[in-house]
Write a protein that holds these residues in place. Sequence first.
Motif, PDB file in Angstrom:
ATOM      1  N   ILE A  23      29.900  60.538 -95.505  1.00  0.00           N
ATOM      2  CA  ILE A  23      29.457  61.825 -96.160  1.00  0.00           C
ATOM      3  C   ILE A  23      28.811  61.386 -97.571  1.00  0.00           C
ATOM      4  CG2 ILE A  23      31.396  63.183 -95.609  1.00  0.00           C
ATOM      5  CD1 ILE A  23      32.501  62.507 -98.353  1.00  0.00           C
ATOM      6  N   GLU A  24      28.021  62.579 -97.797  1.00  0.00           N
ATOM      7  CA  GLU A  24      27.230  62.621 -98.973  1.00  0.00           C
ATOM      8  C   GLU A  24      28.271  62.626-100.132  1.00  0.00           C
ATOM      9  OE1 GLU A  24      23.865  65.709-100.754  1.00  0.00           O
ATOM     10  OE2 GLU A  24      24.977  66.301 -99.086  1.00  0.00           O
ATOM     11  N   LYS A  25      28.179  62.113-101.321  1.00  0.00           N
ATOM     12  CA  LYS A  25      29.128  61.850-102.252  1.00  0.00           C
ATOM     13  C   LYS A  25      28.805  62.799-103.721  1.00  0.00           C
ATOM     14  CE  LYS A  25      31.468  57.762-101.470  1.00  0.00           C
ATOM     15  NZ  LYS A  25      31.727  56.438-102.036  1.00  0.00           N
ATOM     16  N   GLU A  26      27.592  63.043-103.856  1.00  0.00           N
ATOM     17  CA  GLU A  26      27.014  63.625-105.136  1.00  0.00           C
ATOM     18  C   GLU A  26      26.275  64.840-105.112  1.00  0.00           C
ATOM     19  OE1 GLU A  26      27.566  60.702-108.060  1.00  0.00           O
ATOM     20  OE2 GLU A  26      26.837  62.133-109.531  1.00  0.00           O
ATOM     21  N   ALA A  27      26.449  65.672-105.486  1.00  0.00           N
ATOM     22  CA  ALA A  27      25.520  67.122-105.535  1.00  0.00           C
ATOM     23  C   ALA A  27      23.985  66.726-106.186  1.00  0.00           C
ATOM     24  CB  ALA A  27      25.977  68.117-106.060  1.00  0.00           C
ATOM     25  N   PRO A  28      22.939  66.970-105.473  1.00  0.00           N
ATOM     26  CA  PRO A  28      21.627  66.729-106.267  1.00  0.00           C
ATOM     27  C   PRO A  28      21.693  67.450-107.608  1.00  0.00           C
ATOM     28  CG  PRO A  28      21.450  68.403-104.292  1.00  0.00           C
ATOM     29  CD  PRO A  28      22.887  67.633-104.429  1.00  0.00           C
ATOM     30  N   GLU A  29      20.852  66.874-108.403  1.00  0.00           N
ATOM     31  CA  GLU A  29      20.378  67.799-109.777  1.00  0.00           C
ATOM     32  C   GLU A  29      19.941  69.148-109.309  1.00  0.00           C
ATOM     33  OE1 GLU A  29      18.269  66.699-113.571  1.00  0.00           O
ATOM     34  OE2 GLU A  29      18.909  65.060-112.473  1.00  0.00           O
ATOM     35  N   GLY A  30      20.412  70.045-110.145  1.00  0.00           N
ATOM     36  CA  GLY A  30      19.972  71.590-109.557  1.00  0.00           C
ATOM     37  C   GLY A  30      20.917  72.627-108.839  1.00  0.00           C
ATOM     38  N   PHE A  31      22.003  71.866-108.273  1.00  0.00           N
ATOM     39  CA  PHE A  31      22.756  72.305-107.200  1.00  0.00           C
ATOM     40  C   PHE A  31      23.372  73.625-107.734  1.00  0.00           C
ATOM     41  CE2 PHE A  31      27.342  71.533-107.801  1.00  0.00           C
ATOM     42  CZ  PHE A  31      27.216  70.786-109.063  1.00  0.00           C
ATOM     43  N   ASP A  32      23.588  73.547-109.095  1.00  0.00           N
ATOM     44  CA  ASP A  32      24.434  74.668-109.632  1.00  0.00           C
ATOM     45  C   ASP A  32      23.445  75.547-110.718  1.00  0.00           C
ATOM     46  OD1 ASP A  32      23.975  72.620-111.573  1.00  0.00           O
ATOM     47  OD2 ASP A  32      26.117  72.767-112.400  1.00  0.00           O
ATOM     48  N   VAL A  33      22.301  75.537-110.387  1.00  0.00           N
ATOM     49  CA  VAL A  33      21.314  76.076-111.209  1.00  0.00           C
ATOM     50  C   VAL A  33      20.863  77.518-110.739  1.00  0.00           C
ATOM     51  CG1 VAL A  33      19.268  76.202-112.737  1.00  0.00           C
ATOM     52  CG2 VAL A  33      20.711  73.925-112.527  1.00  0.00           C
ATOM     53  N   VAL A  34      21.056  78.434-111.353  1.00  0.00           N
ATOM     54  CA  VAL A  34      20.697  79.968-110.896  1.00  0.00           C
ATOM     55  C   VAL A  34      19.140  79.852-110.256  1.00  0.00           C
ATOM     56  CG1 VAL A  34      20.223  82.266-111.363  1.00  0.00           C
ATOM     57  CG2 VAL A  34      22.402  81.176-112.160  1.00  0.00           C
ATOM     58  N   GLN A  35      18.942  80.146-109.271  1.00  0.00           N
ATOM     59  CA  GLN A  35      17.456  80.184-108.607  1.00  0.00           C
ATOM     60  C   GLN A  35      17.176  81.738-108.368  1.00  0.00           C
ATOM     61  OE1 GLN A  35      15.618  77.561-108.362  1.00  0.00           O
ATOM     62  NE2 GLN A  35      17.391  76.341-108.627  1.00  0.00           N
ATOM     63  N   LYS A  87      39.739  84.706-111.645  1.00  0.00           N
ATOM     64  CA  LYS A  87      38.139  84.509-112.224  1.00  0.00           C
ATOM     65  C   LYS A  87      37.964  83.021-112.519  1.00  0.00           C
ATOM     66  CE  LYS A  87      37.723  89.199-114.190  1.00  0.00           C
ATOM     67  NZ  LYS A  87      38.258  89.939-115.157  1.00  0.00           N
ATOM     68  N   GLU A  88      38.995  81.832-112.495  1.00  0.00           N
ATOM     69  CA  GLU A  88      38.631  80.831-113.010  1.00  0.00           C
ATOM     70  C   GLU A  88      37.547  80.088-112.403  1.00  0.00           C
ATOM     71  OE1 GLU A  88      41.572  77.574-112.637  1.00  0.00           O
ATOM     72  OE2 GLU A  88      40.850  76.691-114.338  1.00  0.00           O
ATOM     73  N   TRP A  89      37.476  80.179-111.015  1.00  0.00           N
ATOM     74  CA  TRP A  89      36.342  79.414-110.593  1.00  0.00           C
ATOM     75  C   TRP A  89      34.905  80.085-110.731  1.00  0.00           C
ATOM     76  CZ3 TRP A  89      35.114  75.517-107.505  1.00  0.00           C
ATOM     77  CH2 TRP A  89      35.993  74.642-106.819  1.00  0.00           C
ATOM     78  N   LEU A  90      35.014  81.502-111.007  1.00  0.00           N
ATOM     79  CA  LEU A  90      33.817  82.166-111.184  1.00  0.00           C
ATOM     80  C   LEU A  90      33.327  81.723-112.889  1.00  0.00           C
ATOM     81  CD1 LEU A  90      32.566  84.354-109.374  1.00  0.00           C
ATOM     82  CD2 LEU A  90      33.311  86.022-111.101  1.00  0.00           C
ATOM     83  N   LYS A  91      34.200  81.802-113.660  1.00  0.00           N
ATOM     84  CA  LYS A  91      33.592  81.193-115.131  1.00  0.00           C
ATOM     85  C   LYS A  91      33.455  79.865-115.260  1.00  0.00           C
ATOM     86  CE  LYS A  91      37.098  84.597-117.236  1.00  0.00           C
ATOM     87  NZ  LYS A  91      38.365  84.650-117.670  1.00  0.00           N
ATOM     88  N   GLY A  92      34.142  79.027-114.631  1.00  0.00           N
ATOM     89  CA  GLY A  92      33.980  77.329-114.784  1.00  0.00           C
ATOM     90  C   GLY A  92      33.350  76.844-113.461  1.00  0.00           C
ATOM     91  N   GLY A  93      33.204  77.314-112.349  1.00  0.00           N
ATOM     92  CA  GLY A  93      32.460  76.723-111.239  1.00  0.00           C
ATOM     93  C   GLY A  93      31.195  77.376-110.642  1.00  0.00           C
ATOM     94  N   GLN A  94      31.304  78.717-111.071  1.00  0.00           N
ATOM     95  CA  GLN A  94      30.060  79.461-110.429  1.00  0.00           C
ATOM     96  C   GLN A  94      29.886  79.260-109.172  1.00  0.00           C
ATOM     97  OE1 GLN A  94      27.150  79.840-113.699  1.00  0.00           O
ATOM     98  NE2 GLN A  94      27.860  81.466-113.265  1.00  0.00           N
TER      99      GLN A  94
END
Length: 278
Positions: A23-35, A87-94
């Motif tokens: 499996i892939e092990k690490e999310a690429p840069e930008g995976f959590d940035v709003v587009q 709301k924890e996931w939303l606030k901390g993990g989006q």
Amino acid sequence: MKQLYILLAVFTLINVVTRAQGIEKEAPEGFDVVQPHIAHGKIDTITYDSKTVGTERRALVYTPPGFSKRKKYPVLYLLHGIGGDEKEWLKGGQPQVILDNLYAQGKVEPMIVVLPNGRAMKDDRATGNVFDSVKVQAFATFEKDLLRDLIPYIEKSYPVHKSRESRAIAGLSMGGGQSLNFGLGNLDTFAWVGGFSSAPNTREPEKLLPDPEEAKKKLRLLWISCGSEDRLMGFSKRTHDYLESNGVDHIFLVEPGGHDFKVWKNDLYLFSQLLFRR
Ligand code: FER
């Protein structure tokens, strides 16, 4: 020349080890940035009548981009930790940002994500001493609330598939322990199970999975992950060891980091892509 051989051998070894993990092990840069220019899912707040707790309870529901009542979706129940609430996931993990980005790349199956409050008691806020035994007990009580109250509510209010193969449960820390306990304890309800940095509420392996043969037949995915620096590692490791010695297929991912959302966001990014594949 000898150095070249050694280098070649090292690369081959790394390649083999990586593929063995599969499996892939690490999310690429930008995976959590709003587009801004991609389609976005939607987040609803719902309340359901909990016979278990005797109150109306709140949960958040993320519907994916392109959501339509004329389609049917599988559902991921995504659970929070000891200091959190719905709301924890939303606030901390989006998770909505991570998932919107994955949808834009066609990397995830359309699904509904339900973010419940896993502290099933009348006052379910994460205030005061969150380690208080009454509050910790409420994380166990949530099993009943989930199975008898929340899932039926979701399944009558949203266009969803109602089979075990269409339900996943995952969570972080206390929510990871809940996911392993409730998921593996209810294999006729859930076929996809993930524990991220699972907490001490995780049942001991022999109680968690007394019948490994049943799990082998019914599970579509069992995911256990933990940050290498997390002091709760032991709960994931002992589960992994038991699964391995009983030949139960699973993913065990040890990733850089501690007990925090950097790890859990990476987990969600990787785990969500494996869900509900045929
Ligand atoms: C504990 C340590 C950590 C515990 C719970 C946790 C109930 C949970 C942590 C979290 O959810 O982040 O001893 O006991």
